[in-house]
Design a protein around this motif. Structure first.
Motif, mmCIF file in Angstrom:
data_model
loop_
_atom_site.group_PDB
_atom_site.id
_atom_site.type_symbol
_atom_site.label_atom_id
_atom_site.label_comp_id
_atom_site.label_asym_id
_atom_site.label_seq_id
_atom_site.Cartn_x
_atom_site.Cartn_y
_atom_site.Cartn_z
ATOM 1 N N ARG A 101 8.202 6.334 -29.315
ATOM 2 C CA ARG A 101 9.175 7.421 -29.455
ATOM 3 C C ARG A 101 10.598 6.957 -29.150
ATOM 4 N NH1 ARG A 101 9.244 11.187 -26.127
ATOM 5 N NH2 ARG A 101 9.922 12.863 -27.483
ATOM 6 N N ASN A 102 10.717 5.920 -28.315
ATOM 7 C CA ASN A 102 12.050 5.440 -27.945
ATOM 8 C C ASN A 102 12.693 4.581 -29.022
ATOM 9 O OD1 ASN A 102 11.837 6.659 -25.393
ATOM 10 N ND2 ASN A 102 10.704 4.911 -24.593
ATOM 11 N N LEU A 103 11.981 4.355 -30.121
ATOM 12 C CA LEU A 103 12.476 3.457 -31.157
ATOM 13 C C LEU A 103 13.028 4.188 -32.378
ATOM 14 C CD1 LEU A 103 9.769 0.679 -31.011
ATOM 15 C CD2 LEU A 103 12.201 0.421 -30.506
ATOM 16 N N ALA A 104 13.306 5.465 -32.253
ATOM 17 C CA ALA A 104 13.840 6.223 -33.388
ATOM 18 C C ALA A 104 15.102 5.544 -33.906
ATOM 19 C CB ALA A 104 14.140 7.651 -32.969
ATOM 20 N N GLY A 105 15.059 5.155 -35.192
ATOM 21 C CA GLY A 105 16.202 4.505 -35.814
ATOM 22 C C GLY A 105 16.331 3.035 -35.520
ATOM 23 N N GLY A 106 15.390 2.452 -34.765
ATOM 24 C CA GLY A 106 15.494 1.042 -34.385
ATOM 25 C C GLY A 106 14.644 0.125 -35.233
ATOM 26 N N ARG A 107 14.650 -1.160 -34.846
ATOM 27 C CA ARG A 107 13.875 -2.169 -35.570
ATOM 28 C C ARG A 107 12.830 -2.746 -34.630
ATOM 29 N NH1 ARG A 107 16.097 -7.231 -39.295
ATOM 30 N NH2 ARG A 107 14.033 -7.836 -40.067
ATOM 31 N N ALA A 108 11.572 -2.619 -35.002
ATOM 32 C CA ALA A 108 10.463 -3.046 -34.153
ATOM 33 C C ALA A 108 9.687 -4.176 -34.803
ATOM 34 C CB ALA A 108 9.524 -1.870 -33.875
ATOM 35 N N PHE A 109 9.149 -5.063 -33.959
ATOM 36 C CA PHE A 109 8.313 -6.165 -34.412
ATOM 37 C C PHE A 109 6.953 -6.053 -33.733
ATOM 38 C CE2 PHE A 109 12.479 -7.528 -35.464
ATOM 39 C CZ PHE A 109 12.366 -8.457 -36.498
ATOM 40 N N MET A 110 5.911 -6.406 -34.467
ATOM 41 C CA MET A 110 4.551 -6.387 -33.965
ATOM 42 C C MET A 110 3.929 -7.752 -34.220
ATOM 43 S SD MET A 110 1.944 -4.690 -32.684
ATOM 44 C CE MET A 110 2.644 -3.050 -32.768
ATOM 45 N N VAL A 111 3.370 -8.373 -33.182
ATOM 46 C CA VAL A 111 2.667 -9.640 -33.337
ATOM 47 C C VAL A 111 1.174 -9.359 -33.214
ATOM 48 C CG1 VAL A 111 2.291 -11.944 -32.416
ATOM 49 C CG2 VAL A 111 4.597 -10.975 -32.428
ATOM 50 N N GLY A 112 0.417 -9.694 -34.239
ATOM 51 C CA GLY A 112 -1.020 -9.457 -34.221
ATOM 52 C C GLY A 112 -1.539 -9.192 -35.615
ATOM 53 N N ALA A 113 -2.846 -9.320 -35.784
ATOM 54 C CA ALA A 113 -3.430 -9.149 -37.109
ATOM 55 C C ALA A 113 -4.736 -8.371 -37.083
ATOM 56 C CB ALA A 113 -3.663 -10.518 -37.759
ATOM 57 N N GLY A 114 -5.082 -7.793 -35.934
ATOM 58 C CA GLY A 114 -6.304 -7.015 -35.844
ATOM 59 C C GLY A 114 -6.068 -5.545 -36.132
ATOM 60 N N ASN A 115 -7.134 -4.744 -36.023
ATOM 61 C CA ASN A 115 -7.011 -3.317 -36.304
ATOM 62 C C ASN A 115 -6.035 -2.622 -35.363
ATOM 63 O OD1 ASN A 115 -8.778 -3.513 -38.400
ATOM 64 N ND2 ASN A 115 -10.335 -2.169 -37.533
ATOM 65 N N SER A 116 -6.046 -3.018 -34.089
ATOM 66 C CA SER A 116 -5.130 -2.392 -33.136
ATOM 67 C C SER A 116 -3.681 -2.639 -33.535
ATOM 68 C CB SER A 116 -5.382 -2.921 -31.721
ATOM 69 O OG SER A 116 -6.646 -2.524 -31.255
ATOM 70 N N ALA A 117 -3.387 -3.855 -33.989
ATOM 71 C CA ALA A 117 -2.023 -4.169 -34.427
ATOM 72 C C ALA A 117 -1.660 -3.369 -35.674
ATOM 73 C CB ALA A 117 -1.896 -5.667 -34.699
ATOM 74 N N GLY A 118 -2.590 -3.231 -36.605
ATOM 75 C CA GLY A 118 -2.320 -2.462 -37.812
ATOM 76 C C GLY A 118 -2.072 -1.002 -37.520
#
Length: 516
Positions: free
Chosen positions: A319-336
Motif C-alpha cells: 500500500r505504501n508504493l502507490a505511484g512508485g516503482r517496485a522490484f521483485m526477486v524470485g520466480a516461484g508462485n509466491s513471487a508471482g
C-alpha cells in the motif's frame, strides 16, 4: 440517471460500485439490490452502455475517487464485459472486477471459456451470478465477500492476525496446566500448524500453538491463492490464516506468543522451552515451524532492510508504493502472486529472474496473468547485484547474465522471495535433518539411512521424525511439496498418526527404557 458528479457532491467520499449491463431488467434489479444493501457505505453507479461506463471510470480517476468494484455483464452488444473490465483495470487497478453471468448462461462452454480467459489475462478477478429475484442471498453472499476483499486490500494492517496473549492468556494457561502439560504442542502457525490445531482440538486433544508474531507463515503474505480447493474466486493468504486461527481458537486451542528456543526429548513427555524460559510439556510435538526467506547477502541492501528492502511481501507494505516503482526477486508462485499484488499499487513492477523461463518454476495461470499485466516487466537471466540509498532504497543495479551489462534503475522498493531456509537450528541432534536442515520424517528416514538409533519394533509413522512422538509437517519437512494445500493435508494427517502414537506410547516407552 444523475451524473456521477451530482451523486458525489457535498463532500461525499463513499467509494463507488460501478455496474454495467445493457439488459434493462437485469440492470434495474442489480441497481435495486445493490442500493438496498450497500447504499449507506457505497455510491452505486449503473450504466447500460459499456462505452459510457469507461468514460465514467476515466472521470472518476481524474477526480481521484475510490472505486471499490466494477461489475460488468459479459455478453453485451456494444462491448464484452471482459474487455470493459480490462480497460477499467488500468484506470482503477485496486478495484475488484467481476464478470456478471446470467443463470441461463452458467455452465455454457462459451461462458466458462470467457471467465477462464478473462481471469488468466489478469483483467478480471472473478465472476458473479446475477441476482434472479429481490433479496437474492446467493448474490449478496458473493457480493459481500467481494467488498470485504477490497476493504482488506485498502486497509491490510487491520486484518493481519498476530498471536497476542490477551486473546487467550497463553502464559496463565500454561501455568494452570501444572508446568504446561498438553496432549499436543505445535510449533508454528502457518497452514500446516493451524490445520493440525483445528483437527487436534476438535478431536478433544488439549492443544497449544507456539508462534512468534504473525499467523499464517509464508502463505499469510500471499495476495491471492487461486488454486486452493473450495475457493473458486481465490482467497488471500491473510484471510485463510485468519479464518483458520479463529476456527482453532473456538475449538479450544491455546495460542502463545513466544519463540521456541529448545526441545528436550524424553520418554513420556517432550518439553518445549521458549525464549523466556517457559517450559511446555506435551505428549506429542508437531514441528510446523516453516522456513525463512534466503538472503541476497549484498551489504548495501542488507543495510536497507526495512527501508525499502523486504524479505517476503505483505499487503501493508504494498500500500505504501502507490505511484512508485517496485522490484521483485524470485520466480516461484509466491513471487508471482506478490508481483501481481504490487502491480495494483505501484506504477511499475519489475520481476527479476535468474532463470531463462518463468514457467519452469511458476504455475501457468500466474505466468499468463503476469504476461497480460501492462505494468509488470520480467527480466530473465538477470540478478540484483547492488543498491543505493541513504535511509531508504533509491536505486538498484541489475546485471544481465546474457550480455554481462549492468544497469542502474531507480527503485522505491525491493521484495525478495528466493527460496527459504528451515527454522530448525534450535532442534536437538537426535531429530534427523537433511543436508539443508529440513527435518526428515516418515519413510524417508529409512530411505536416507537415518534410523540407527530407532529402538521401537515398528517403522516411523507418517510425518514422524527420528524421535518417536515428534512429527514434522509443512515446509519444514524434507521433500514436502511447499504448497498450501499439501501443508494443510499434512497438518491434519499428522493428528491421525498422533492418536495412534498416544494409544500405545506407554508400551513403546517401556521398550525404549529396556531395549533388551
Amino acid at each position: 440517471m444523475p451524473a456521477v458528479g451530482d451523486q458525489l457532491r457535498d463532500g461525499d467520499r463513499r467509494p463507488l460500485i460501478v455496474v454495467v449491463d445493457d439488459d434493462p431488467d437485469d440492470l434495474a434489479l442489480l441497481d435495486a439490490e445493490l442500493c438496498s444493501r450497500y447504499a449507506r457505505d457505497y455510491v452505486v453507479v449503473t450504466r447500460s452502455s459499456p462505452v459510457e461506463a469507461i468514460s465514467v471510470l476515466a472521470r472518476l480517476r481524474t477526480e481521484g475517487e475510490r472505486v471499490a468494484a466494477v461489475l460488468a455483464s459479459q455478453w453485451m452488444d456494444e462491448m464484452e464485459g471482459s474487455d470493459l473490465l480490462t480497460s477499467g483495470r488500468a484506470l482503477h487497478p485496486r478495484a475488484k472486477r467481476a464478470l456478471l453471468i446470467a443463470p441461463t448462461d452458467w455452465g455454457q462452454a462459451g461462458t466458462a471459456d470467457a471467465i477462464r480467459s478473462a481471469i488468466a489475462s489478469g483483467g478480471v478477478d472473478t465472476h458473479l451470478l446475477k441476482p434472479v429475484h429481490p433479496g437474492d442471498e446467493t448474490f449478496h453472499r458473493a457480493m459481500s465477500g467481494f467488498l470485504y476483499e477490497w476493504t482488506a486490500l485498502e486497509d491490510a494492517s487491520a486484518y493481519e492476525v498476530t498471536v497476542r496473549d490477551e486473546h487467550r492468556p497463553g502464559r496463565s494457561v500454561v501455568a494452570r496446566h501444572g508446568g504446561g502439560h498438553f496432549d499436543v504442542a505445535i510449533v508454528g502457525a502457518g497452514p500446516a500448524g493451524l490445520a493440525a490445531a483445528v483437527y487436534a482440538s476438535s478431536e478433544g486433544l488439549e492443544t497449544i500453538v507456539v508462534e512468534r508474531g504473525a499467523i499464517g507463515g509464508q502463505a499469510g503474505s500471499s495476495s491471492m491463492i487461486r488454486n486452493y480447493l473450495g475457493f473458486a474466486r481465490g482467497v488471500t493468504g491473510a484471510e485463510l490464516a485468519r479464518q483458520a486461527y479463529e476456527q482453532a481458537w473456538v475449538f479450544g486451542t491455546t495460542f502463545l506468543d513466544q519463540e521456541v528456543a529448545a526441545l528436550r526429548c524424553q520418554d513420556d513427555t517432550h518439553l518445549l522451552v521458549t525464549a523466556d524460559g517457559t517450559e511446555i510439556g506435551a505428549r506429542a510435538v508437531i514441528l510446523a515451524c516453516g522456513v525463512s526467506y534466503n538472503r541476497l547477502d549484498i551489504p548495501s541492501l542488507e543495510r536497507l532492510v526495512g527501508g525499502g528492502v523486504y524479505y517476503g511481501a505483505s499487503s501493508a507494505e504494498a500500500r505504501n508504493l502507490a505511484g512508485g516503482r517496485a522490484f521483485m526477486v524470485g520466480a516461484g508462485n509466491s513471487a508471482g502472486q506478490a508481483a501481481l499484488h504490487l502491480a495494483k499499487w505501484a506504477t511499475e513492477v519489475t520481476l527479476v529472474v535468474r532463470g531463462d523461463d518463468l514457467a519452469k518454476s511458476m504455475s501457468r495461470y500466474l505466468v499468463n496473468e503476469i504476461a497480460a499485466a501492462t505494468n509488470i516487466e520480467v527480466l530473465l537471466r538477470s540478478r540484483v547485484v547492488d543498491g543505493k540509498g541513504a535511509d531508504h532504497l533509491e536505486m538498484l543495479c541489475i546485471v544481465d547474465d546474457t550480455t554481462g551489462a549492468t544497469t542502474a534503475m531507480p527503485a522505491d522498493a525491493l521484495f525478495v522471495l528466493i527460496g527459504a531456509r528451515p527454522h530448525t537450528a534450535w532442534l536437538p541432534a537426535q531429530v534427523a535433518r537433511d543436508a539443508h536442515g529440513f527435518v526428515v520424517a516418515g519413510a524417508e528416514l529409512a530411505h536416507d539411512g537415518l534410523l540407527d538409533n530407532w529402538l521401537l519394533p515398528r517403522s516411523p509413522r507418517a510425518f514422524e521424525t527420528s524421535v518417536p512422538g515428534v512429527f514434522a509437517v509443512g515446509d519444514v519437512r524434507s521433500r514436502s511439496m511447499k504448497r498450501v494445500a499439501s501443508s494443510v493435508g499434512e497438518g491434519s494427517g499428522a493428528i491421525k498418526e498422533i492418536h495412534h502414537y498416544l494409544e500405545t506410547r506407554n508400551k513403546w516407552a517401556a521398550l525404549r527404557r529396556n531395549p533388551a
